[in-house]
Design a protein around this motif. Structure first.
Motif, PDB file in Angstrom:
ATOM      1  N   PHE A 209     -37.924  14.633 -33.976  1.00  0.00           N
ATOM      2  CA  PHE A 209     -36.663  13.769 -33.223  1.00  0.00           C
ATOM      3  C   PHE A 209     -36.083  14.817 -32.899  1.00  0.00           C
ATOM      4  O   PHE A 209     -36.494  14.297 -31.047  1.00  0.00           O
ATOM      5  N   PHE A 210     -35.891  15.915 -33.043  1.00  0.00           N
ATOM      6  CA  PHE A 210     -35.185  17.057 -32.543  1.00  0.00           C
ATOM      7  C   PHE A 210     -35.795  17.239 -31.384  1.00  0.00           C
ATOM      8  O   PHE A 210     -34.922  17.353 -30.481  1.00  0.00           O
ATOM      9  N   TYR A 211     -36.856  18.070 -31.596  1.00  0.00           N
ATOM     10  CA  TYR A 211     -38.043  18.394 -30.636  1.00  0.00           C
ATOM     11  C   TYR A 211     -37.466  17.602 -29.262  1.00  0.00           C
ATOM     12  O   TYR A 211     -37.606  17.824 -28.195  1.00  0.00           O
TER      13      TYR A 211
ATOM     14  N   ARG B 221     -26.395  25.633 -34.079  1.00  0.00           N
ATOM     15  CA  ARG B 221     -26.476  26.465 -32.978  1.00  0.00           C
ATOM     16  C   ARG B 221     -27.177  26.090 -31.771  1.00  0.00           C
ATOM     17  O   ARG B 221     -27.308  26.100 -30.855  1.00  0.00           O
ATOM     18  N   ASN B 222     -28.975  26.760 -32.482  1.00  0.00           N
ATOM     19  CA  ASN B 222     -29.749  25.883 -31.466  1.00  0.00           C
ATOM     20  C   ASN B 222     -29.561  24.190 -30.497  1.00  0.00           C
ATOM     21  O   ASN B 222     -29.947  24.712 -29.503  1.00  0.00           O
ATOM     22  N   TYR B 223     -29.290  23.323 -31.368  1.00  0.00           N
ATOM     23  CA  TYR B 223     -29.078  21.726 -30.859  1.00  0.00           C
ATOM     24  C   TYR B 223     -27.573  21.686 -30.512  1.00  0.00           C
ATOM     25  O   TYR B 223     -27.484  20.432 -30.127  1.00  0.00           O
ATOM     26  N   PHE B 224     -27.078  22.364 -30.483  1.00  0.00           N
ATOM     27  CA  PHE B 224     -25.754  22.209 -30.626  1.00  0.00           C
ATOM     28  C   PHE B 224     -24.888  22.019 -29.213  1.00  0.00           C
ATOM     29  O   PHE B 224     -24.149  21.047 -28.250  1.00  0.00           O
ATOM     30  N   GLU B 225     -26.068  22.410 -28.058  1.00  0.00           N
ATOM     31  CA  GLU B 225     -26.284  22.507 -26.546  1.00  0.00           C
ATOM     32  C   GLU B 225     -26.057  20.996 -26.042  1.00  0.00           C
ATOM     33  O   GLU B 225     -25.077  20.009 -25.643  1.00  0.00           O
ATOM     34  N   ILE B 226     -26.852  20.133 -26.799  1.00  0.00           N
ATOM     35  CA  ILE B 226     -27.341  18.381 -27.037  1.00  0.00           C
ATOM     36  C   ILE B 226     -25.420  17.683 -27.475  1.00  0.00           C
ATOM     37  O   ILE B 226     -25.223  17.137 -26.411  1.00  0.00           O
ATOM     38  N   MET B 227     -25.089  18.091 -28.214  1.00  0.00           N
ATOM     39  CA  MET B 227     -24.216  17.450 -28.543  1.00  0.00           C
ATOM     40  C   MET B 227     -22.876  17.365 -27.280  1.00  0.00           C
ATOM     41  O   MET B 227     -21.820  16.657 -26.528  1.00  0.00           O
ATOM     42  N   SER B 228     -22.704  19.055 -26.955  1.00  0.00           N
ATOM     43  CA  SER B 228     -22.006  19.545 -26.071  1.00  0.00           C
ATOM     44  C   SER B 228     -22.514  18.274 -24.761  1.00  0.00           C
ATOM     45  O   SER B 228     -20.971  17.917 -23.712  1.00  0.00           O
ATOM     46  N   GLU B 229     -23.047  18.171 -24.382  1.00  0.00           N
ATOM     47  CA  GLU B 229     -23.955  18.269 -22.852  1.00  0.00           C
ATOM     48  C   GLU B 229     -23.650  15.733 -23.219  1.00  0.00           C
ATOM     49  O   GLU B 229     -22.778  15.520 -21.862  1.00  0.00           O
ATOM     50  N   CYS B 230     -24.134  15.448 -24.550  1.00  0.00           N
ATOM     51  CA  CYS B 230     -23.359  14.037 -24.618  1.00  0.00           C
ATOM     52  C   CYS B 230     -21.676  14.112 -24.454  1.00  0.00           C
ATOM     53  O   CYS B 230     -20.893  13.067 -23.994  1.00  0.00           O
TER      54      CYS B 230
END
Length: 786
Positions: free
Chosen positions: A398-400, A471-480
């Protein structure tokens, strides 16, 4: 607490072959899947590979979207909804309006010679080994067949054996009578290739190994003569997996047969899986499969009731029919729960695509709703069981996929809305498409899909404490967050609202009788934003992100509209207190904040919780819960309303009214019914919510236990903070429990005093690690230092 064997026999079994696809038994390893019919004289096995989809990737963003966005917003603000919707259909819809669809790989068909009469037939799916089995006797000979989808070897293996006599059969491959570009048959193998269609090229290969017999080919048929034992190895390969989701890397048959490629692909997995596996014995293939399967799936046990052995002596379809006739069978619900975990484990494991609307199992070229990733609830619901159900690794596909959605969503955000960040709408496909799907006003123009998906990032962290993951997936939260900082607009009260939006997939009625879908600030949007933004703030604290980023998010939260209570005492679905066209609608979007969200609860917002209950009661009074996934959501909601008997009532309705004999979810669709996996997975998650809830600073044991499950035990439930829970109960009360820290595996706390309600402290400090566990036992508070 003493560990016990909580499940006597974890399997589905039947006394006859499947008569239709919806009765077949599923196996899968994440990438590969099959439905086994179990026929005697003629066996059909339906094959799937998760990257066989129609079409190529295309840019579907409507070139006129940005030019008309302000006009659409103006029309909505003025209440000119039909005009806004007509313009949106032209200016915002994807071009073309539909994404790609998931497709079947084909069928593997075996015709057995000389079998007319048989007895002692048994067809079984063993959830302890991940193996589909068939056995029967014919002419005094016992025949057995075992089918697995091996994750270690990345193949499917079919083992056939005659104890005294011989096996004689022919086998061939087909694909819905669809044109194949190449069919081959060479000595001990058959296969086909599909390349010239509109989708991703792929190939299917079957290789045979025989004992005490011979194997050869005639035409496109594989022929086995006088063999006492046969091993058939099956692989399906597409060009999607040749590289890092690069579907253009070369010939699919070469990829299967290793004609021109290296022995390993870029991901390091063996390309030539069939020939590699053919060097191993069946016993070694099976042992490696079972070892991996048990290590991943056998992490959680559940027992409900005390008459397990008696009930398990009945075939599963007869148990289901007995339940429909009014008999009680608590263990059938425990089996159904584990079956849901099994379906997720079998369709979402390793480097694969996430589970789609049918997980991985599909026998059609044109499945219902294209069997895509519907991200206005269905795809998310598939993963509600992942963390608490001790299948956290199954969450990773799901995260990939979410990373790819985020990458594509940046272009959609910029070109459609002129915004920074990333956005996805209510559907996606193999190419992680993010443009609006369909010409369907009630769902199409909804910008919350990626935001909802992104809330899973913080949830995964809360259960695992994995900072590297965060840390690896934080960018997605930030983009949202960046997208909504730009996309939200002020309403007439100075609040920040989404526009255009909808409340999936409902229709409201205005005072003058006008029907509409488009709106400003649907309640579900507010609740998802609260979940996303609060998770983002907590993630910033864990990762040490600067205060400026946190400050802007806090300001957005302060300006979101409050959740309102309407004229019926219900949670308003929209900012205006509209009536609904369908009061019994399948979506209960505005209760997201109760479950799976956390913005509405008895601890924080008791008045809203009471209104939420009114909302659910009104939905059900008007016929709600008529789809499997909707009923599963309702079960989870009743668990959070602490209503055990309502939980059981709806669980029973789900099994009796919405379940095929193979325990797959029976989803109403037109004149018939189809399988849709979210009903299974959502119900399994809801059963755990019935037994354990871990949120709002509490761990509650048996918060919504029905009297029908007054006795039982569970082991391996995951809690936020990196803990596992085991407990036993009798006469509706916990008799003993054990909590273990997952990382070290040796820190534990036990209680044999009959605790019912344990409080879990420090959720707001989850990133720094839990230091104490606060228990409420018989009204007395105990603080255990960790």
């Amino acid at each position: 607490m003493r560990k016990v064997n909580m499940e006597k026999n974890l399997s589905l079994w039947y006394e006859q072959p499947a008569s239709k696809w919806e009765e077949a038994l599923p196996v899968g390893n994440g990438r590969l899947g099959a439905m086994v019919m179990g026929g005697v004289s003629r066996e059909v096995i339906y094959l799937n590979e998760d990257s066989i989809w129609s079409g190529k990737p295309t840019d579907r963003i409507n070139k006129d979207a940005r030019n008309y966005l302000d006009e659409i917003r103006k029309l909505i603000r003025q209440g000119r909804i039909p005009e806004a919707e007509k313009l949106s259909l032209m200016a915002l819809s994807g071009t073309p309006n539909s994404e790609r669809s998931y497709e079947t790989a084909g069928e593997f068909i075996l015709e057995f010679d000389g079998v007319t009469d048989y007895k002692n037939y048994k067809r079984e799916l063993n959830l302890e080994t991940g193996c589909a089995l068939v056995s029967y006797e014919a002419d005094g000979i016992k025949y057995t067949r075992e089918f697995i989808a091996s994750f270690p070897d990345q193949i499917m293996a079919y083992h056939l054996k005659a104890e005294v006599g011989k096996l004689n059969f022919t086998a061939r491959l087909d694909r819905c009578h669809n044109r194949l570009d190449e069919v081959w048959a060479e000595t001990d193998e058959i296969g086909f290739r599909v390349e010239s269609g509109t989708g991703i090229p792929f190939a299917v290969r079957v290789k045979a190994r025989v004992t005490d017999g011979e194997v050869f080919t005639i035409g496109e048929h594989l022929v086995v003569k006088d063999a006492s034992e046969v091993l058939l190895l099956i692989d399906i390969r597409t060009e999607f997996y040749c590289g890092d989701y690069d579907y253009t890397c070369g010939n699919a048959r070469a990829y299967l047969k290793n004609d021109s490629l290296n022995s390993e692909d870029k991901a390091g997995s063996v390309i030539n899986n069939v020939d590699y596996a053919a060097k191993k014995s069946w016993s070694d293939i099976f042992a490696d499969h079972v070892s991996e399967f048990r290590r991943g799936f056998g992490t959680l046990s559940l027992r409900l009731g005390d008459d397990i052995v008696d009930r398990q002596c009945l075939p599963t379809d007869k148990r289901l029919q007995a339940l429909k006739n009014g008999e009680k069978d608590p263990d059938l619900f425990a089996l159904y729960f584990q079956y849901g975990r099994y379906l997720l484990f079998s369709s979402s494991r390793g480097k694969c695509l996430p589970a789609n609307l049918q997980g991985i199992w599909n026998n059609s070229m044109t499945p219902p709703w294209d069997s895509k990733f519907t991200i206005n609830i269905n795809a998310e619901m598939n993963y509600w069981i992942a963390e608490s159900g001790n299948l956290s690794e199954c969450h990773m596909p799901f995260f990939y996929f979410l990373k790819r959605v985020c990458d594509n969503g940046k272009k959609t955000a910029k070109e459609m809305y002129g915004c920074r960040g990333s956005v996805a709408h209510h559907n996606s496909d193999i190419y992680a498409d993010t443009a609006p799907q369909d010409h369907y006003i009630p769902a199409t123009f909804w910008v919350m899909g990626e935001a909802w998906m992104a809330t899973h990032i913080w949830e995964h962290y809360l259960y695992t404490g994995d900072r590297d993951f965060l840390r690896n997936y934080f960018e997605i939260m930030s983009e949202c967050v960046d997208f909504f900082e730009d996309f939200l607009i002020e309403n007439e009260l100075g609040e920040l609202v989404t526009s255009p939006s909808v409340s999936p997939e409902n229709v409201y009625i205005m005072e003058d009788g006008t029907r509409g879908c488009l709106c400003e600030g649907a309640t579900m949007d507010i609740e998802i934003l609260m979940e996303l933004l609060n998770g983002y703030i907590d993630a910033c604290e864990v990762l040490g992100v600067n205060d400026k980023a946190v400050g802007k998010v806090r300001k957005i939260l302060e300006r979101l509209p409050e959740i309102k209570i309407g004229k019926y005492g219900q949670i308003q679905e929209w900012l205006e207190d509209y009536d609904e066209l369908e009061p019994g609608h399948r979506h209960i979007s505005h209760l997201y904040g109760v479950y799976p969200g956390s913005s509405i609860s008895y601890e924080k917002t008791p008045e809203l919780m009471d209104a939420a209950r009114v909302t659910l009661e009104r939905r059900l009074a008007n016929g709600g819960g008529h789809t499997g996934w909707s009923r599963a959501w309702i079960i989870g909601l009743w668990a959070h309303f602490l209503e055990g008997e309502k939980v059981y009532e709806n669980l029973e309705a789900l099994l009796c009214q919405g379940t095929f004999d193979n325990l797959m979810d029976n989803h109403p669709y037109g004149a018939g019914a189809v399988f849709q996996i979210d009903g299974n997975l959502g119900a399994s998650a809801a059963i755990l919510e019935m037994l354990v809830q871990c949120r709002d600073g509490y761990v509650k044991l048996l918060p919504a236990l029905p009297k029908e499950f007054s006795e039982g035990s569970i082991s391996g439930v995951c809690l936020r903070g990196g803990f596992e829970l085991s407990m036993e109960w009798k006469d509706m009360k916990v008799t003993n429990w054990e909590i273990t820290r997952r990382k070290s595996g040796n820190d534990h706390m036990t209680n044999d005093a009959g605790s019912k309600d344990e409080r879990f402290s420090n959720t707001s400090n989850a990133g720094k690690g839990l230091t104490e566990l606060t228990l409420l036992v018989n009204g007395e508070e105990q603080v255990l230092k960790l």
